[in-house]
Design a protein around this motif. Sequence first.
Motif, PDB file in Angstrom:
ATOM      1  N   TYR A  61     -36.750 -40.934  47.853  1.00 53.93           N
ATOM      2  CA  TYR A  61     -36.461 -42.308  47.437  1.00 53.93           C
ATOM      3  C   TYR A  61     -37.738 -42.992  46.969  1.00 53.93           C
ATOM      4  O   TYR A  61     -37.776 -43.617  45.913  1.00 53.93           O
ATOM      5  CB  TYR A  61     -35.822 -43.078  48.601  1.00 53.93           C
ATOM      6  CG  TYR A  61     -35.768 -44.578  48.391  1.00 53.93           C
ATOM      7  CD1 TYR A  61     -34.853 -45.149  47.511  1.00 53.93           C
ATOM      8  CD2 TYR A  61     -36.634 -45.421  49.076  1.00 53.93           C
ATOM      9  CE1 TYR A  61     -34.807 -46.517  47.322  1.00 53.93           C
ATOM     10  CE2 TYR A  61     -36.588 -46.788  48.891  1.00 53.93           C
ATOM     11  CZ  TYR A  61     -35.678 -47.335  48.009  1.00 53.93           C
ATOM     12  OH  TYR A  61     -35.638 -48.692  47.821  1.00 53.93           O
ATOM     13  N   ASN A  64     -38.951 -41.557  43.601  1.00 50.66           N
ATOM     14  CA  ASN A  64     -38.186 -42.084  42.470  1.00 50.66           C
ATOM     15  C   ASN A  64     -38.481 -43.554  42.222  1.00 50.66           C
ATOM     16  O   ASN A  64     -38.549 -43.996  41.081  1.00 50.66           O
ATOM     17  CB  ASN A  64     -36.689 -41.875  42.688  1.00 50.66           C
ATOM     18  CG  ASN A  64     -36.305 -40.417  42.608  1.00 50.66           C
ATOM     19  OD1 ASN A  64     -36.925 -39.646  41.883  1.00 50.66           O
ATOM     20  ND2 ASN A  64     -35.312 -40.033  43.362  1.00 50.66           N
ATOM     21  N   ARG A  67     -41.711 -43.850  40.326  1.00 49.41           N
ATOM     22  CA  ARG A  67     -41.551 -43.453  38.921  1.00 49.41           C
ATOM     23  C   ARG A  67     -40.896 -44.565  38.120  1.00 49.41           C
ATOM     24  O   ARG A  67     -41.267 -44.817  36.988  1.00 49.41           O
ATOM     25  CB  ARG A  67     -40.710 -42.181  38.828  1.00 49.41           C
ATOM     26  CG  ARG A  67     -41.469 -40.957  39.189  1.00 49.41           C
ATOM     27  CD  ARG A  67     -40.747 -39.672  38.888  1.00 49.41           C
ATOM     28  NE  ARG A  67     -39.507 -39.828  38.156  1.00 49.41           N
ATOM     29  CZ  ARG A  67     -38.514 -38.978  38.216  1.00 49.41           C
ATOM     30  NH1 ARG A  67     -38.596 -37.922  38.978  1.00 49.41           N
ATOM     31  NH2 ARG A  67     -37.424 -39.161  37.523  1.00 49.41           N
ATOM     32  N   ARG A  73     -46.704 -45.138  45.352  1.00 50.88           N
ATOM     33  CA  ARG A  73     -45.675 -44.615  46.244  1.00 50.88           C
ATOM     34  C   ARG A  73     -45.958 -45.000  47.695  1.00 50.88           C
ATOM     35  O   ARG A  73     -47.097 -44.952  48.140  1.00 50.88           O
ATOM     36  CB  ARG A  73     -45.628 -43.104  46.109  1.00 50.88           C
ATOM     37  CG  ARG A  73     -44.252 -42.544  46.322  1.00 50.88           C
ATOM     38  CD  ARG A  73     -44.154 -41.157  45.813  1.00 50.88           C
ATOM     39  NE  ARG A  73     -44.230 -40.258  46.948  1.00 50.88           N
ATOM     40  CZ  ARG A  73     -44.531 -38.992  46.854  1.00 50.88           C
ATOM     41  NH1 ARG A  73     -44.807 -38.458  45.692  1.00 50.88           N
ATOM     42  NH2 ARG A  73     -44.577 -38.250  47.908  1.00 50.88           N
TER      43      ARG A  73
END
Length: 95
Positions: A61, A64, A67, A73
């Motif tokens: 999760y 993504n 991204r 992140r």
Amino acid sequence: MDAESEFDPLATEHIGSRREFIQFLNNLHADYQRNGTSWENQNVGNFLEALARYAEDIEGYYFNLARIDDGERVNADATSWRVFADMLRGATMYE
């Protein structure tokens, strides 16, 4: 904080303290009272099972999310109030 999370009481990106986590829990409870029938996991057993599975998959999760947002992140292995909140919120809809 972006405009969407200002209006989403279940947004988690701003959670950085115990007090903010408690407010999130209160908001999650209110959401359950209003929309509990639309939650994927409506009983404690199913919710806990989904929570365990979501905790295993949360790195994907965050990968993504980074991204999509071109952001940094979140480290799912670093204990934080936000990670706890993301796991709880995810368990409401995870199959």
